[in-house]
Design an enzyme around this catalytic site. Structure first.
Site, PDB file in Angstrom:
ATOM      1  N   VAL A 102      -3.268  -1.357 -15.476  1.00 52.31           N
ATOM      2  CA  VAL A 102      -4.069  -2.631 -14.620  1.00 52.31           C
ATOM      3  C   VAL A 102      -3.722  -2.565 -13.261  1.00 52.31           C
ATOM      4  O   VAL A 102      -2.503  -3.386 -12.812  1.00 52.31           O
ATOM      5  CB  VAL A 102      -4.454  -3.652 -15.272  1.00 52.31           C
ATOM      6  CG1 VAL A 102      -5.241  -2.931 -16.524  1.00 52.31           C
ATOM      7  CG2 VAL A 102      -3.374  -4.253 -16.285  1.00 52.31           C
ATOM      8  N   ASN A 103      -4.786  -3.845 -12.725  1.00 47.55           N
ATOM      9  CA  ASN A 103      -4.581  -4.025 -11.427  1.00 47.55           C
ATOM     10  C   ASN A 103      -3.402  -5.584 -11.801  1.00 47.55           C
ATOM     11  O   ASN A 103      -3.826  -6.026 -12.752  1.00 47.55           O
ATOM     12  CB  ASN A 103      -5.784  -5.205 -11.039  1.00 47.55           C
ATOM     13  CG  ASN A 103      -6.742  -4.101  -9.564  1.00 47.55           C
ATOM     14  OD1 ASN A 103      -6.315  -3.531  -9.863  1.00 47.55           O
ATOM     15  ND2 ASN A 103      -7.546  -4.537  -9.067  1.00 47.55           N
ATOM     16  N   THR A 104      -2.809  -6.294 -10.699  1.00 45.84           N
ATOM     17  CA  THR A 104      -2.147  -6.894 -10.238  1.00 45.84           C
ATOM     18  C   THR A 104      -2.617  -7.816  -9.124  1.00 45.84           C
ATOM     19  O   THR A 104      -1.200  -7.468  -8.569  1.00 45.84           O
ATOM     20  CB  THR A 104      -0.400  -6.902 -10.774  1.00 45.84           C
ATOM     21  OG1 THR A 104       0.397  -5.402  -9.846  1.00 45.84           O
ATOM     22  CG2 THR A 104      -0.311  -6.265 -12.255  1.00 45.84           C
TER      23      THR A 104
ATOM     24  N   SER B 223       1.440  -0.195 -13.582  1.00 46.06           N
ATOM     25  CA  SER B 223       1.097  -1.256 -12.665  1.00 46.06           C
ATOM     26  C   SER B 223       2.348  -2.277 -11.700  1.00 46.06           C
ATOM     27  O   SER B 223       3.403  -1.673 -12.550  1.00 46.06           O
ATOM     28  CB  SER B 223       0.629  -2.756 -12.997  1.00 46.06           C
ATOM     29  OG  SER B 223      -0.487  -1.960 -14.377  1.00 46.06           O
TER      30      SER B 223
ATOM     31  N   ASN C 230       8.305  -0.518  -2.114  1.00 46.35           N
ATOM     32  CA  ASN C 230       7.485  -1.207  -1.008  1.00 46.35           C
ATOM     33  C   ASN C 230       7.806  -1.927   0.626  1.00 46.35           C
ATOM     34  O   ASN C 230       6.971  -1.677   1.671  1.00 46.35           O
ATOM     35  CB  ASN C 230       6.581  -1.522  -0.938  1.00 46.35           C
ATOM     36  CG  ASN C 230       5.418  -0.495  -2.393  1.00 46.35           C
ATOM     37  OD1 ASN C 230       5.428   0.420  -2.013  1.00 46.35           O
ATOM     38  ND2 ASN C 230       4.831  -0.514  -3.207  1.00 46.35           N
TER      39      ASN C 230
ATOM     40  N   ARG D 227      19.596   9.598  10.112  1.00 44.94           N
ATOM     41  CA  ARG D 227      20.307   7.798   9.419  1.00 44.94           C
ATOM     42  C   ARG D 227      18.559   7.617   9.219  1.00 44.94           C
ATOM     43  O   ARG D 227      18.314   6.826   7.968  1.00 44.94           O
ATOM     44  CB  ARG D 227      21.283   7.428   9.946  1.00 44.94           C
ATOM     45  CG  ARG D 227      22.804   7.856   9.432  1.00 44.94           C
ATOM     46  CD  ARG D 227      23.639   7.302  10.740  1.00 44.94           C
ATOM     47  NE  ARG D 227      23.085   7.068  11.895  1.00 44.94           N
ATOM     48  CZ  ARG D 227      23.756   6.174  12.886  1.00 44.94           C
ATOM     49  NH1 ARG D 227      24.908   5.783  12.675  1.00 44.94           N
ATOM     50  NH2 ARG D 227      23.512   6.338  14.255  1.00 44.94           N
TER      51      ARG D 227
ATOM     52  N   CYS E 221      -1.018  -2.181  -2.019  1.00 48.94           N
ATOM     53  CA  CYS E 221       0.419  -2.647  -2.680  1.00 48.94           C
ATOM     54  C   CYS E 221       1.419  -3.579  -1.332  1.00 48.94           C
ATOM     55  O   CYS E 221       2.049  -4.293  -1.774  1.00 48.94           O
ATOM     56  CB  CYS E 221       0.964  -1.679  -2.347  1.00 48.94           C
ATOM     57  SG  CYS E 221      -0.501   0.080  -3.248  1.00 48.94           S
TER      58      CYS E 221
HETATM   59  C1  UGA Z   1       1.974   2.684  -0.518  1.00 47.15           C
HETATM   60  C2  UGA Z   1       3.882   3.040  -0.315  1.00 47.15           C
HETATM   61  O1  UGA Z   1       2.657   4.182   0.482  1.00 47.15           O
HETATM   62  C3  UGA Z   1       3.255   4.362  -1.880  1.00 47.15           C
HETATM   63  O2  UGA Z   1       4.678   4.723  -1.904  1.00 47.15           O
HETATM   64  C4  UGA Z   1       2.675   3.090  -3.541  1.00 47.15           C
HETATM   65  O3  UGA Z   1       3.367   3.963  -4.344  1.00 47.15           O
HETATM   66  C5  UGA Z   1       2.046   2.285  -2.656  1.00 47.15           C
HETATM   67  O4  UGA Z   1       1.872   1.929  -2.029  1.00 47.15           O
HETATM   68  C6  UGA Z   1       1.853   1.431  -4.055  1.00 47.15           C
HETATM   69  O5  UGA Z   1       2.784  -0.278  -4.799  1.00 47.15           O
HETATM   70  O6  UGA Z   1       0.421   2.128  -4.484  1.00 47.15           O
HETATM   71  P1  UGA Z   1      -0.678   3.390  -0.177  1.00 47.15           P
HETATM   72  O7  UGA Z   1      -0.929   1.849   0.393  1.00 47.15           O
HETATM   73  O8  UGA Z   1      -1.612   4.370  -0.360  1.00 47.15           O
HETATM   74  O9  UGA Z   1       0.850   3.954   0.033  1.00 47.15           O
HETATM   75  O10 UGA Z   1      -0.478   4.487   1.201  1.00 47.15           O
HETATM   76  P2  UGA Z   1       0.940   4.356   2.596  1.00 47.15           P
HETATM   77  O11 UGA Z   1       0.510   5.978   3.262  1.00 47.15           O
HETATM   78  O12 UGA Z   1       1.674   3.865   2.245  1.00 47.15           O
HETATM   79  O13 UGA Z   1       0.182   3.438   4.216  1.00 47.15           O
HETATM   80  C7  UGA Z   1      -0.247   1.926   3.650  1.00 47.15           C
HETATM   81  C8  UGA Z   1      -0.814   1.367   4.775  1.00 47.15           C
HETATM   82  O14 UGA Z   1       0.728   1.884   6.356  1.00 47.15           O
HETATM   83  C9  UGA Z   1      -2.049   2.211   5.539  1.00 47.15           C
HETATM   84  O15 UGA Z   1      -2.870   1.071   6.497  1.00 47.15           O
HETATM   85  C10 UGA Z   1      -1.068   3.349   7.207  1.00 47.15           C
HETATM   86  O16 UGA Z   1      -2.436   3.232   7.678  1.00 47.15           O
HETATM   87  C11 UGA Z   1       0.100   2.381   6.924  1.00 47.15           C
HETATM   88  N1  UGA Z   1       0.566   3.182   8.285  1.00 47.15           N
HETATM   89  C12 UGA Z   1       1.343   3.861   7.400  1.00 47.15           C
HETATM   90  C13 UGA Z   1       1.433   3.166   8.955  1.00 47.15           C
HETATM   91  O17 UGA Z   1       0.962   1.796   9.896  1.00 47.15           O
HETATM   92  N2  UGA Z   1       2.412   3.561  10.231  1.00 47.15           N
HETATM   93  C14 UGA Z   1       3.151   4.089   9.041  1.00 47.15           C
HETATM   94  O18 UGA Z   1       4.067   5.107   9.759  1.00 47.15           O
HETATM   95  C15 UGA Z   1       2.298   4.508   7.999  1.00 47.15           C
END
Ligand code: UGA
Length: 459
Positions: free
Chosen positions: A73-75, A114, A208, A244, A260
């Protein structure tokens, strides 16, 4: 659950929810009505649904029959009470734990899927120890595991099929091994990390926070590029070439969105303050501050370029989802930026290939609802007269004074700028916050251009 069902045909996977409408959509014969847009999801759903993957609202029966229950569920961030605006709201987790205690029979493994604050498993264990008027006389036994999810939206199926790692935290080896055996059907054993409960819960928040920190780091440098003449794409490439550091998550943009990163950073800072680790809290909070600042400075840039007069200027917004390949708008940078621009007097024409008009309306409404709850302020501004949705890209840019690209959708990368320049007002501005516009091509048009992380925008 879809991927577990696909990879483990011998396991019966039952997804239950109290929201009958959502369950109905997951069971819809017309796959267009499935509630989420996610690439490559439908073929797996077609293979597994009604074979060993079932969707129903029969919560009590499925809990009673289950050997393993995943809490998914959502948190969301709490909007009232202790920790309001920072801590996660665990009311749905608590409700699930109560229902599991009430309806389960025999041995049940309860899995936190979650994303939760550290020590949530303690809360679940306590609830599972308090009898909830069970109708069954069969003795109950619980083991609580933490098994956070690392998939990212838009790449969910790939991330699930080929995960970097699977994390299982717990106290009872037998339960850990049983859950591990499910993943071992398609994930190499070496990729399955087994830890104690608290390491697992904290690792999810930390992963995250690290990802968000990389985005804020590169976004902060994008501003330095704009004043010095460096180019953020070149800097990202050069920095990421160091093994690195690595080259992932170094794309500058309008700041991170999604359900997230912000929530988890707030959670982490709240946790640190709770333990009096104020310097650590301030460190992680600065990642959020840069994110907010990046969005504000983009709105400011648009305002400045429109000669500090956004009144009645028509701005076409390209992209409302928080990133490409998803229709999710939660905490999308587009929300803050659109609101800032409307507050400056602009009129917006919003386009997105997957987000609908209703979803945009709901996103604005829930933004104002959150503000109202957090500030006890009961007057949301009149807002809906200041924007329109247009599903047709050409129509959405018609007579625009400016075009602002906020999501990196594939179709925006292929825009014919020469054609667009004939539809907009003369010498309209194009603002590229995702670095997807071909500079050479746009230079040949009469459009003015600003690109994030570059000094030479041209007029
Ligand atoms: C993120 C994490 O990447 C996942 O590993 C994690 O499981 C998930 O949250 C979660 O906790 O449920 P998500 O939020 O779906 O996934 O998407 P991301 O690809 O991480 O992107 C997040 C935000 O960062 C987006 O707005 C994206 O545009 C931005 N972003 C991402 C950038 O601005 N630059 C980047 O280089 C990468």
């Amino acid at each position: 659950m879809l991927v577990i069902a696909d990879k483990c045909p011998e396991i019966s996977v039952n997804v239950v929810d109290k929201n009958a409408e959502r369950i109905k959509r997951w069971n819809d014969k017309d796959f267009k009505n499935i509630p989420v847009f996610e690439p490559n999801l439908i073929p797996i759903l077609k293979r597994t649904r009604d074979r060993n993957l079932f969707f129903s609202t029969n919560v009590s029966k499925e809990i009673q029959l289950a050997d393993i229950v995943f809490i998914c569920v959502n948190t969301p961030t709490k909007l009232e009470g202790l920790g309001s605006g920072r801590a996660s709201d665990l009311k749905w987790i608590k409700l699930c734990a109560k229902e599991i205690e009430k309806y389960s029979e025999g041995d049940t493994i309860v899995v936190e899927k979650s994303t939760v604050p550290v020590k949530t498993a303690e809360l679940i264990k306590q609830i599972l120890k308090s009898p909830q008027n069970s109708s069954s006389s069969i003795p109950k036994n619980f083991s609580v595991l933490s098994n956070p999810e690392f998939l990212s939206e838009g790449n969910a199926i790939r991330d699930l099929l080929y995960p970097d790692r699977i994390l299982i935290g717990g106290e009872d080896k037998k339960s850990i091994d049983l859950l591990s055996s499910v993943y071992e059907k398609w994930v190499a054993k070496e990729k399955i990390i087994k830890t104690n409960l608290w390491s697992s819960e904290l690792s999810k928040l930390t992963a995250n926070a690290f990802l968000a920190q990389r985005i804020s780091s590169i976004n902060s440098i994008s501003a330095v590029c704009e004043v010095t003449g460096a180019d953020i794409k070149e800097v990202s490439r050069s920095v990421g070439g160091d093994s690195r550091i690595g080259d992932k998550f170094l794309s500058a943009g309008p700041g991170f969105g999604g359900s997230c990163f912000k929530k988890d950073l707030l959670n982490l800072t709240y946790l640190c303050e709770h333990y009096n680790l104020n310097e650590v809290a301030a460190y992680w909070n600065s990642v959020l501050e840069i994110n907010n600042w990046q969005q504000k400075r983009i709105s400011k840039e648009v305002f400045e370029k429109l000669c500090k007069n956004a009144s009645n200027k028509k701005i076409s917004i390209l992209g409302f989802s928080f990133k490409a390949n998803t229709n999710d708008t939660r905490d999308s940078p587009s929300i803050n930026i659109c609101i800032n621009l409307i507050e400056q007097g602009a009129f917006l024409n919003i386009h997105d290939p997957k987000v609908t008009e209703d979803e945009i309306k709901n996103a604005f409404a829930s933004y104002f609802e959150d503000i109202k709850q957090l500030n006890n302020n009961d007057k949301p501004p009149k807002f809906d007269d200041h924007w329109l949705f247009n599903a047709d890209l050409n129509k959405s840019v018609k007579n625009a004074d400016a075009i602002l690209i906020l999501t990196e959708w594939e179709e925006y990368k292929e825009i014919d700028w020469d054609k667009i320049s004939k539809l907009t007002k003369k010498a309209a501005w194009v603002f590229d916050t995702r670095l997807i516009v071909d500079n050479d091509k746009i230079l040949k048009t009469n459009l003015n251009f600003w690109c994030l992380g570059k000094k030479n925008s041209f007029e």
